[in-house]
Design an enzyme around this catalytic site. Sequence first.
Site, mmCIF file in Angstrom:
data_model
loop_
_atom_site.group_PDB
_atom_site.id
_atom_site.type_symbol
_atom_site.label_atom_id
_atom_site.label_comp_id
_atom_site.label_asym_id
_atom_site.label_seq_id
_atom_site.Cartn_x
_atom_site.Cartn_y
_atom_site.Cartn_z
ATOM 1 N N ARG A 108 0.996 -1.255 0.086
ATOM 2 C CA ARG A 108 -0.109 -0.136 0.111
ATOM 3 C C ARG A 108 0.833 1.156 -0.032
ATOM 4 O O ARG A 108 1.745 1.220 1.009
ATOM 5 C CB ARG A 108 -0.979 0.002 1.215
ATOM 6 C CG ARG A 108 -1.567 1.448 1.286
ATOM 7 C CD ARG A 108 -2.624 1.559 2.373
ATOM 8 N NE ARG A 108 -3.863 1.025 1.755
ATOM 9 C CZ ARG A 108 -4.947 1.111 2.601
ATOM 10 N NH1 ARG A 108 -5.000 2.019 3.779
ATOM 11 N NH2 ARG A 108 -5.994 0.504 2.190
ATOM 12 N N HIS A 135 -7.429 0.844 -6.405
ATOM 13 C CA HIS A 135 -7.908 0.015 -4.842
ATOM 14 C C HIS A 135 -8.424 -1.167 -5.090
ATOM 15 O O HIS A 135 -9.732 -1.284 -4.982
ATOM 16 C CB HIS A 135 -8.568 0.931 -4.175
ATOM 17 C CG HIS A 135 -8.477 0.479 -2.550
ATOM 18 N ND1 HIS A 135 -7.867 -0.395 -1.989
ATOM 19 C CD2 HIS A 135 -9.284 1.222 -1.461
ATOM 20 C CE1 HIS A 135 -8.101 -0.638 -0.690
ATOM 21 N NE2 HIS A 135 -8.953 0.213 -0.423
ATOM 22 N N GLN A 138 -10.408 -3.416 -2.562
ATOM 23 C CA GLN A 138 -11.802 -3.041 -2.432
ATOM 24 C C GLN A 138 -12.698 -3.291 -3.093
ATOM 25 O O GLN A 138 -13.953 -3.680 -2.856
ATOM 26 C CB GLN A 138 -11.667 -1.324 -2.205
ATOM 27 C CG GLN A 138 -12.935 -0.728 -1.804
ATOM 28 C CD GLN A 138 -13.086 -0.978 -0.461
ATOM 29 O OE1 GLN A 138 -12.405 -0.486 0.651
ATOM 30 N NE2 GLN A 138 -14.329 -1.120 -0.056
ATOM 31 N N ASP A 231 -16.941 8.166 -0.962
ATOM 32 C CA ASP A 231 -15.601 7.798 -0.274
ATOM 33 C C ASP A 231 -15.156 9.328 0.209
ATOM 34 O O ASP A 231 -15.674 10.443 -0.088
ATOM 35 C CB ASP A 231 -14.599 7.536 -1.318
ATOM 36 C CG ASP A 231 -13.211 7.275 -0.870
ATOM 37 O OD1 ASP A 231 -12.957 7.081 0.445
ATOM 38 O OD2 ASP A 231 -12.243 7.112 -1.887
ATOM 39 N N CYS A 272 -16.297 2.667 1.171
ATOM 40 C CA CYS A 272 -15.157 1.824 1.319
ATOM 41 C C CYS A 272 -14.443 2.234 2.925
ATOM 42 O O CYS A 272 -13.923 1.284 3.333
ATOM 43 C CB CYS A 272 -13.911 2.148 0.493
ATOM 44 S SG CYS A 272 -13.455 3.936 0.464
ATOM 45 N N ARG A 317 -14.180 -7.407 2.909
ATOM 46 C CA ARG A 317 -12.560 -7.081 2.623
ATOM 47 C C ARG A 317 -11.847 -8.557 2.959
ATOM 48 O O ARG A 317 -10.906 -8.876 2.088
ATOM 49 C CB ARG A 317 -12.066 -5.890 3.463
ATOM 50 C CG ARG A 317 -12.707 -4.645 3.003
ATOM 51 C CD ARG A 317 -12.493 -4.061 1.652
ATOM 52 N NE ARG A 317 -11.217 -4.192 1.282
ATOM 53 C CZ ARG A 317 -10.223 -3.266 1.474
ATOM 54 N NH1 ARG A 317 -10.564 -2.274 2.404
ATOM 55 N NH2 ARG A 317 -8.930 -3.666 0.958
#
Length: 330
Positions: A108, A135, A138, A231, A272, A317
């Site tokens: 990440r 991402h 996700q 988001d 998310c 997730r």
Amino acid sequence: MGVNVRGRNFLKLLDYTPAEIRYLLDTAAEFKRMKRNGVPHRYLEGKNIVLLFEKTSTRTRCSFEVAGHDLGLGVTYLDPGSSQMGKKESIADTARVLGRMYDGIEYRGFDQKIVEELAAYAGVPVWNGLTDQFHPTQMLADMLTIEEKFGHLKGLNLTLMGDCRNNTCNSLMIVCAKMGLHFTACGPKALWPEEALVNTANEIAAASGGSIRLTESVDEGTKDADVIYTDIWVSMGEPDTVWEERIRLLTPYQVNRKAMDNAKESAVFMHCLPSFHDTKTVIGAQIAEKFGITEMEVTDEVFESDRSIVFDEAENRMHTIKAVIYATLC
Ligand code: CP
Ligand code: NVA
């Protein structure tokens, strides 16, 4: 023909076919059933993975750790301050060292080019746990959650409200295009996704039966939506100085009761996470003090409502990341 992603990297969904994404979703659903029923699945005992985080995380880190442990893996976590990567050792050298010790590497961080470079040198699968551009893990959780809710993906209307230029929006646009959903980016033109990516998404959607639409109109964007997604307005790595402009540009795109009421009656709210829906965070409190707003991308009312499926999404997730680790390492 059977689907096999063994040995592959998972860097962005553009690299995966709809059949491969379907396989990962089905594998995740199976792992979720096993976990719920207490069926052990330590299929990867004896292997080891390393998690490199140059940005903070709760869900992604914990998902990789729990999924790894459930699969019987050894898991090493390296936080931003505790490796040589970038500061004293190049990405290419880091990748070649870690590839000698580990069977898989999660990263990440910032530029997508870094995770692509790690993958080019590591010799073992590299998984993108979020970059500035994409991402992808996700997205698997989001698709699994939507499918659990509606029983299918194709033909559903998904609207992303707010910052339409960030990693989440870019990835949602691509996964919707691949899986045949109708994707709407609803936000100010200044924050629309890059044209080249929109063109790519349009080409993909043409083959899947999905579609891509960009609009500044909240009324048009939310009408008949099955899923309203948002988001945070300022992503990790962006300077604090952008808050003022983002608040000005994005306040009209807050997900509130009016936006939800304009969507289908069966519509759900997704995010998310983490989310600024109240002032119970350090940043939330600072923004309230500075700009006088107590909720940002979503109101607390919508976040806490029955239509909100954000915690199912967060749980997924873990199941979907487990599927990615398993499918690429088995
Ligand atoms: N959604 C998500 O990636 O959460 P974290 O930043 O907590 O990993
Ligand atoms: N766009 C957000 C996503 C967090 C999961 C960020 O990059 O900070």
